[in-house]
Design a protein around this motif. Structure first.
Motif, PDB file in Angstrom:
ATOM      1  N   GLN A 123       4.272  -0.383  -5.416  1.00 26.66           N
ATOM      2  CA  GLN A 123       2.945  -0.189  -4.823  1.00 26.66           C
ATOM      3  C   GLN A 123       1.919  -0.980  -5.630  1.00 26.66           C
ATOM      4  O   GLN A 123       1.951  -0.982  -6.857  1.00 26.66           O
ATOM      5  CB  GLN A 123       2.595   1.289  -4.814  1.00 26.66           C
ATOM      6  CG  GLN A 123       1.235   1.586  -4.239  1.00 26.66           C
ATOM      7  CD  GLN A 123       0.934   3.069  -4.273  1.00 26.66           C
ATOM      8  OE1 GLN A 123       1.779   3.890  -3.986  1.00 26.66           O
ATOM      9  NE2 GLN A 123      -0.287   3.413  -4.634  1.00 26.66           N
ATOM     10  N   PHE A 180       0.839  -1.193   0.000  1.00 27.56           N
ATOM     11  CA  PHE A 180       0.000   0.000   0.000  1.00 27.56           C
ATOM     12  C   PHE A 180       0.881   1.252   0.000  1.00 27.56           C
ATOM     13  O   PHE A 180       2.085   1.170   0.285  1.00 27.56           O
ATOM     14  CB  PHE A 180      -0.923   0.000   1.218  1.00 27.56           C
ATOM     15  CG  PHE A 180      -2.027  -1.020   1.126  1.00 27.56           C
ATOM     16  CD1 PHE A 180      -3.045  -0.885   0.184  1.00 27.56           C
ATOM     17  CD2 PHE A 180      -2.054  -2.115   1.975  1.00 27.56           C
ATOM     18  CE1 PHE A 180      -4.062  -1.819   0.096  1.00 27.56           C
ATOM     19  CE2 PHE A 180      -3.067  -3.057   1.893  1.00 27.56           C
ATOM     20  CZ  PHE A 180      -4.076  -2.907   0.944  1.00 27.56           C
ATOM     21  N   PRO A 181       0.293   2.412  -0.286  1.00 27.30           N
ATOM     22  CA  PRO A 181       1.092   3.644  -0.341  1.00 27.30           C
ATOM     23  C   PRO A 181       1.908   3.920   0.927  1.00 27.30           C
ATOM     24  O   PRO A 181       3.028   4.434   0.836  1.00 27.30           O
ATOM     25  CB  PRO A 181       0.042   4.740  -0.573  1.00 27.30           C
ATOM     26  CG  PRO A 181      -1.056   4.044  -1.315  1.00 27.30           C
ATOM     27  CD  PRO A 181      -1.096   2.648  -0.710  1.00 27.30           C
ATOM     28  N   ASP A 182       1.377   3.552   2.100  1.00 31.65           N
ATOM     29  CA  ASP A 182       2.130   3.826   3.333  1.00 31.65           C
ATOM     30  C   ASP A 182       3.330   2.886   3.517  1.00 31.65           C
ATOM     31  O   ASP A 182       4.121   3.076   4.430  1.00 31.65           O
ATOM     32  CB  ASP A 182       1.216   3.796   4.561  1.00 31.65           C
ATOM     33  CG  ASP A 182       0.579   2.455   4.820  1.00 31.65           C
ATOM     34  OD1 ASP A 182       0.330   1.704   3.856  1.00 31.65           O
ATOM     35  OD2 ASP A 182       0.308   2.152   6.002  1.00 31.65           O
ATOM     36  N   HIS A 183       3.503   1.909   2.643  1.00 34.95           N
ATOM     37  CA  HIS A 183       4.658   1.005   2.673  1.00 34.95           C
ATOM     38  C   HIS A 183       5.772   1.468   1.735  1.00 34.95           C
ATOM     39  O   HIS A 183       6.818   0.826   1.659  1.00 34.95           O
ATOM     40  CB  HIS A 183       4.261  -0.414   2.239  1.00 34.95           C
ATOM     41  CG  HIS A 183       3.258  -1.075   3.114  1.00 34.95           C
ATOM     42  ND1 HIS A 183       2.161  -1.727   2.609  1.00 34.95           N
ATOM     43  CD2 HIS A 183       3.183  -1.212   4.453  1.00 34.95           C
ATOM     44  CE1 HIS A 183       1.449  -2.226   3.599  1.00 34.95           C
ATOM     45  NE2 HIS A 183       2.051  -1.922   4.737  1.00 34.95           N
ATOM     46  N   THR A 184       5.521   2.569   0.993  1.00 34.07           N
ATOM     47  CA  THR A 184       6.453   2.940  -0.077  1.00 34.07           C
ATOM     48  C   THR A 184       7.175   4.259   0.162  1.00 34.07           C
ATOM     49  O   THR A 184       6.738   5.099   0.934  1.00 34.07           O
ATOM     50  CB  THR A 184       5.725   3.027  -1.437  1.00 34.07           C
ATOM     51  OG1 THR A 184       4.776   4.091  -1.393  1.00 34.07           O
ATOM     52  CG2 THR A 184       5.026   1.727  -1.784  1.00 34.07           C
ATOM     53  N   ASN A 185       8.265   4.396  -0.570  1.00 34.37           N
ATOM     54  CA  ASN A 185       9.038   5.634  -0.540  1.00 34.37           C
ATOM     55  C   ASN A 185       8.494   6.623  -1.577  1.00 34.37           C
ATOM     56  O   ASN A 185       7.439   6.379  -2.175  1.00 34.37           O
ATOM     57  CB  ASN A 185      10.525   5.332  -0.771  1.00 34.37           C
ATOM     58  CG  ASN A 185      10.778   4.637  -2.103  1.00 34.37           C
ATOM     59  OD1 ASN A 185      10.017   4.761  -3.061  1.00 34.37           O
ATOM     60  ND2 ASN A 185      11.854   3.880  -2.169  1.00 34.37           N
ATOM     61  N   HIS A 186       9.224   7.685  -1.826  1.00 41.27           N
ATOM     62  CA  HIS A 186       8.770   8.754  -2.722  1.00 41.27           C
ATOM     63  C   HIS A 186       8.694   8.330  -4.191  1.00 41.27           C
ATOM     64  O   HIS A 186       8.087   9.027  -4.996  1.00 41.27           O
ATOM     65  CB  HIS A 186       9.683   9.977  -2.569  1.00 41.27           C
ATOM     66  CG  HIS A 186      11.087   9.727  -3.001  1.00 41.27           C
ATOM     67  ND1 HIS A 186      11.941   8.918  -2.288  1.00 41.27           N
ATOM     68  CD2 HIS A 186      11.773  10.147  -4.083  1.00 41.27           C
ATOM     69  CE1 HIS A 186      13.104   8.856  -2.900  1.00 41.27           C
ATOM     70  NE2 HIS A 186      13.038   9.592  -3.988  1.00 41.27           N
ATOM     71  N   THR A 239      10.684  -1.913   5.659  1.00 42.90           N
ATOM     72  CA  THR A 239       9.447  -2.699   5.683  1.00 42.90           C
ATOM     73  C   THR A 239       9.716  -4.102   5.164  1.00 42.90           C
ATOM     74  O   THR A 239       9.246  -5.086   5.735  1.00 42.90           O
ATOM     75  CB  THR A 239       8.354  -2.004   4.853  1.00 42.90           C
ATOM     76  OG1 THR A 239       8.126  -0.700   5.398  1.00 42.90           O
ATOM     77  CG2 THR A 239       7.059  -2.794   4.863  1.00 42.90           C
TER      78      THR A 239
END
Length: 134
Positions: free
Chosen positions: A72, A21-27, A35
């Motif tokens: 993502q 999900f987006p909260d698991h990823t970098n920019h 993670t």
């Protein structure tokens, strides 16, 4: 009459699934390395606990190779296997395999090895059974 469910994995293995999900990823939209390591350590913990049938702790992580980015929206299967044992320690190989949910394409993205230590009820290192051949 009670029927036990069939075993889904040998006692030396654990498999976990996650969606990135987006909260698991970098920019740039790929999985944070931290993670990935947390998911790998969790799977190693489960595999070692199943094998030893004891509480375990992580002693070391070794040679974690990030081969391909995990993006993502991908499904990630974390596969952990106990591959060697010492008197109180277990070496657990862990792989992260990313899968595109729409195409089904899978790729090995990350590999590493974790050393887990079995503990007794007092928190001291405890013996583990030898690994069966085969």
């Amino acid at each position: 009459m009670s029927v036990a469910p069939p075993a889904t994995a040998p006692d030396t293995e654990a498999r976990l699934l996650e969606i990135v999900f987006p909260d698991h990823t970098n920019h740039i939209g790929t999985l944070f390395g931290g993670t990935a390591l947390a998911w790998m350590d969790k799977a190693a913990f489960i595999a070692a606990s199943r094998y030893a049938r004891r509480s375990v702790v992580t002693a070391r992580s070794e040679q974690v190779d990030f081969r391909l980015p995990i993006r993502q929206g991908q499904l990630v299967e974390t596969i952990a296997r106990v591959v060697a044992v010492g008197r109180t320690s277990m070496q657990v190989d862990v792989a992260l395999v990313a899968e595109d949910l729409l195409s089904g394409e899978r790729a090995l993205c990350t590999r590493g090895r974790f050393v887990m230590i079995a503990l007794d009820a007092d928190g001291a290192p405890a013996p583990v059974p030898p690994l069966a051949d085969g």
